[in-house]
Enzyme design. Structure first.
Site, PDB file in Angstrom:
ATOM      1  N   HIS A 162     -35.246 -12.279 -23.720  1.00  5.95           N
ATOM      2  CA  HIS A 162     -36.387 -13.181 -23.518  1.00  5.95           C
ATOM      3  C   HIS A 162     -36.470 -14.141 -24.702  1.00  5.95           C
ATOM      4  O   HIS A 162     -36.553 -15.342 -24.514  1.00  5.95           O
ATOM      5  CB  HIS A 162     -37.685 -12.376 -23.352  1.00  5.95           C
ATOM      6  CG  HIS A 162     -38.917 -13.222 -23.139  1.00  5.95           C
ATOM      7  ND1 HIS A 162     -40.101 -12.726 -22.665  1.00  5.95           N
ATOM      8  CD2 HIS A 162     -39.144 -14.543 -23.350  1.00  5.95           C
ATOM      9  CE1 HIS A 162     -41.007 -13.708 -22.584  1.00  5.95           C
ATOM     10  NE2 HIS A 162     -40.447 -14.811 -22.999  1.00  5.95           N
ATOM     11  N   HIS A 203     -40.213 -21.269 -30.382  1.00  7.26           N
ATOM     12  CA  HIS A 203     -39.958 -20.249 -31.413  1.00  7.26           C
ATOM     13  C   HIS A 203     -38.846 -20.646 -32.401  1.00  7.26           C
ATOM     14  O   HIS A 203     -38.987 -20.471 -33.600  1.00  7.26           O
ATOM     15  CB  HIS A 203     -39.584 -18.913 -30.746  1.00  7.26           C
ATOM     16  CG  HIS A 203     -40.670 -18.355 -29.865  1.00  7.26           C
ATOM     17  ND1 HIS A 203     -41.798 -17.756 -30.372  1.00  7.26           N
ATOM     18  CD2 HIS A 203     -40.797 -18.316 -28.511  1.00  7.26           C
ATOM     19  CE1 HIS A 203     -42.581 -17.357 -29.358  1.00  7.26           C
ATOM     20  NE2 HIS A 203     -42.000 -17.685 -28.224  1.00  7.26           N
ATOM     21  N   GLU A 257     -37.689 -21.704 -25.336  1.00  4.71           N
ATOM     22  CA  GLU A 257     -37.630 -20.719 -26.424  1.00  4.71           C
ATOM     23  C   GLU A 257     -37.284 -21.389 -27.750  1.00  4.71           C
ATOM     24  O   GLU A 257     -37.837 -21.049 -28.799  1.00  4.71           O
ATOM     25  CB  GLU A 257     -36.639 -19.598 -26.082  1.00  4.71           C
ATOM     26  CG  GLU A 257     -37.107 -18.710 -24.923  1.00  4.71           C
ATOM     27  CD  GLU A 257     -38.406 -17.957 -25.210  1.00  4.71           C
ATOM     28  OE1 GLU A 257     -38.536 -17.363 -26.288  1.00  4.71           O
ATOM     29  OE2 GLU A 257     -39.302 -17.977 -24.350  1.00  4.71           O
TER      30      GLU A 257
HETATM   31  P1  5GP Z   1     -47.940 -12.902 -23.360  1.00  2.00           P
HETATM   32  O1  5GP Z   1     -49.304 -13.448 -23.464  1.00  2.00           O
HETATM   33  O2  5GP Z   1     -47.348 -12.990 -21.992  1.00  2.00           O
HETATM   34  O3  5GP Z   1     -47.764 -11.545 -23.988  1.00  2.00           O
HETATM   35  O4  5GP Z   1     -47.031 -13.832 -24.260  1.00  2.00           O
HETATM   36  C1  5GP Z   1     -46.819 -15.173 -23.934  1.00  2.00           C
HETATM   37  C2  5GP Z   1     -45.899 -15.775 -24.945  1.00  2.00           C
HETATM   38  O5  5GP Z   1     -46.533 -15.837 -26.230  1.00  2.00           O
HETATM   39  C3  5GP Z   1     -44.618 -14.979 -25.214  1.00  2.00           C
HETATM   40  O6  5GP Z   1     -43.650 -15.221 -24.274  1.00  2.00           O
HETATM   41  C4  5GP Z   1     -44.261 -15.511 -26.571  1.00  2.00           C
HETATM   42  O7  5GP Z   1     -43.729 -16.789 -26.471  1.00  2.00           O
HETATM   43  C5  5GP Z   1     -45.582 -15.581 -27.247  1.00  2.00           C
HETATM   44  N1  5GP Z   1     -45.943 -14.321 -27.913  1.00  2.00           N
HETATM   45  C6  5GP Z   1     -46.741 -13.322 -27.412  1.00  2.00           C
HETATM   46  N2  5GP Z   1     -46.899 -12.356 -28.315  1.00  2.00           N
HETATM   47  C7  5GP Z   1     -46.188 -12.722 -29.405  1.00  2.00           C
HETATM   48  C8  5GP Z   1     -45.989 -12.129 -30.689  1.00  2.00           C
HETATM   49  O8  5GP Z   1     -46.501 -11.057 -31.011  1.00  2.00           O
HETATM   50  N3  5GP Z   1     -45.207 -12.807 -31.546  1.00  2.00           N
HETATM   51  C9  5GP Z   1     -44.638 -13.993 -31.244  1.00  2.00           C
HETATM   52  N4  5GP Z   1     -43.878 -14.589 -32.157  1.00  2.00           N
HETATM   53  N5  5GP Z   1     -44.824 -14.578 -30.054  1.00  2.00           N
HETATM   54  C10 5GP Z   1     -45.579 -13.956 -29.155  1.00  2.00           C
HETATM   55  P1  5GP Z   2     -42.828 -17.402 -23.638  1.00  2.00           P
HETATM   56  O1  5GP Z   2     -43.681 -18.599 -23.919  1.00  2.00           O
HETATM   57  O2  5GP Z   2     -43.606 -16.367 -22.908  1.00  2.00           O
HETATM   58  O3  5GP Z   2     -41.850 -17.058 -24.678  1.00  2.00           O
HETATM   59  O4  5GP Z   2     -41.807 -17.847 -22.484  1.00  2.00           O
HETATM   60  C1  5GP Z   2     -42.142 -17.772 -21.161  1.00  2.00           C
HETATM   61  C2  5GP Z   2     -41.916 -19.121 -20.530  1.00  2.00           C
HETATM   62  O5  5GP Z   2     -40.559 -19.219 -20.108  1.00  2.00           O
HETATM   63  C3  5GP Z   2     -42.780 -19.297 -19.324  1.00  2.00           C
HETATM   64  O6  5GP Z   2     -43.090 -20.667 -19.208  1.00  2.00           O
HETATM   65  C4  5GP Z   2     -41.865 -18.873 -18.217  1.00  2.00           C
HETATM   66  O7  5GP Z   2     -42.182 -19.490 -16.990  1.00  2.00           O
HETATM   67  C5  5GP Z   2     -40.518 -19.332 -18.709  1.00  2.00           C
HETATM   68  N1  5GP Z   2     -39.425 -18.478 -18.212  1.00  2.00           N
HETATM   69  C6  5GP Z   2     -38.332 -18.930 -17.578  1.00  2.00           C
HETATM   70  N2  5GP Z   2     -37.528 -17.913 -17.243  1.00  2.00           N
HETATM   71  C7  5GP Z   2     -38.125 -16.778 -17.692  1.00  2.00           C
HETATM   72  C8  5GP Z   2     -37.767 -15.410 -17.651  1.00  2.00           C
HETATM   73  O8  5GP Z   2     -36.733 -14.991 -17.128  1.00  2.00           O
HETATM   74  N3  5GP Z   2     -38.621 -14.539 -18.246  1.00  2.00           N
HETATM   75  C9  5GP Z   2     -39.787 -14.939 -18.837  1.00  2.00           C
HETATM   76  N4  5GP Z   2     -40.573 -14.017 -19.377  1.00  2.00           N
HETATM   77  N5  5GP Z   2     -40.160 -16.232 -18.873  1.00  2.00           N
HETATM   78  C10 5GP Z   2     -39.338 -17.142 -18.317  1.00  2.00           C
END
Ligand code: 5GP
Ligand code: 5GP
Ligand code: 5GP
Length: 220
Positions: free
Chosen positions: A43, A101, A97
């Site tokens: 991820h 990040h 990503e």
């Molecule tokens: P969710 O709310 O679905 O847990 O997280 C959404 C997104 O926020 C993640 O895909 C990731 O990009 C970011 N994120 C959530 N929790 C963390 C964390 O503890 N550390 C970091 N660096 N990013 C996070």
């Molecule tokens: P995060 O911000 O949570 O790191 O990344 C999640 C973002 O990447 C969301 O916008 C989600 O729609 C997109 N995304 C695309 N492909 C994937 C996948 O395979 N897994 C997850 N968790 N997010 C994906």
């Protein structure tokens, strides 16, 4: 005294189980390049602070450029597949990503080394192999959360954090595995702080992602 804030303290290296991304109410779409193998997928590699907060979107001038990682495309398609809908080729996921990040770790990585490091970390922590060795298999059965964590600890050397989600029948299941990595991106470390997520429960399902599961054409 001049004082410069540290970019970040460590990374979360996060892998997702495709079966658990797909069997929820949100469902999923396979990438244009085909259904991923029955394996964990990356991820992200997320810079984090020791207090649990994290930086994001750190440099819009250094935004994703797919030409810098074209030599990694086949490894990324295999080990970092996108499952979001609509179907994509992965560039959108990888670009998201990097922009969110990766740019926060630009003191350590350029785009190529960021993606290469994540791919190498996945090879170093072969989660499916670690679990299979402990007879924990993606077969829809339930396993103790602690035995899953112990199996990974035995082969990787550090305890992972497990995030669960819920399938359409309401079962809690193995969704994401978090491992902490030092700020150089080279070694797994004990997590300085644990991520937040919903509780898993003491026994969780490990759903399959084999050729016929999650398919709307099972009877064919
Ligand atoms: P969710 O709310 O679905 O847990 O997280 C959404 C997104 O926020 C993640 O895909 C990731 O990009 C970011 N994120 C959530 N929790 C963390 C964390 O503890 N550390 C970091 N660096 N990013 C996070
Ligand atoms: P995060 O911000 O949570 O790191 O990344 C999640 C973002 O990447 C969301 O916008 C989600 O729609 C997109 N995304 C695309 N492909 C994937 C996948 O395979 N897994 C997850 N968790 N997010 C994906
Ligand atoms: P402790 O850290 O005291 O073992 O656990 C504190 C709480 O966190 C308990 O409710 C335990 O079930 C939960 N917990 C421990 N490890 C994990 C994990 O890897 N994932 C999740 N989601 N919860 C955990």
């Amino acid at each position: 005294v001049l004082c410069v804030a540290k970019d970040f303290d460590f990374f979360y290296f996060v892998q997702q189980w495709p079966g658990s991304y797909c069997d929820t109410r949100q469902s999923c779409c396979y990438p244009k390049t085909g259904k991923p193998a029955e394996d964990f997928g990356i991820h992200g590699l997320w810079p984090n602070y020791n207090d649990g907060t994290y930086p994001s979107g750190c440099d819009s001038r250094n935004s994703f450029d797919d030409s810098e990682i074209s030599d990694l495309a086949s490894r990324l398609e295999k080990d970092w597949p996108t499952l979001a809908c609509p179907s994509g080729d992965g560039l959108k996921f990888w670009g998201h990503e990097w922009n969110k990040h990766g740019t926060c770790a630009e003191s350590v990585f350029d785009q190529h080394s960021y993606f290469q490091t994540a791919l190498d970390l996945k090879n170093k922590a072969n989660l499916l192999q670690a679990l299979t060795t402990a007879d924990i298999r993606p077969n829809g059965k339930f396993y103790h959360l602690e035995s899953i964590k112990e199996a990974i600890r035995e082969t990787v050397g550090v305890t992972p954090y497990i995030e669960c989600n819920v399938d359409t029948s309401g079962n809690h299941q193995l969704y994401q595995v978090y491992m902490c990595v030092d700020s150089s991106g080279s070694n797994f470390i004990k997590c300085p702080v644990l991520p937040h997520s919903h509780p898993c429960g003491s026994k969780i399902e490990f759903p399959s992602f084999s050729d016929n599961s999650n398919s709307k054409n099972d009877e064919l």
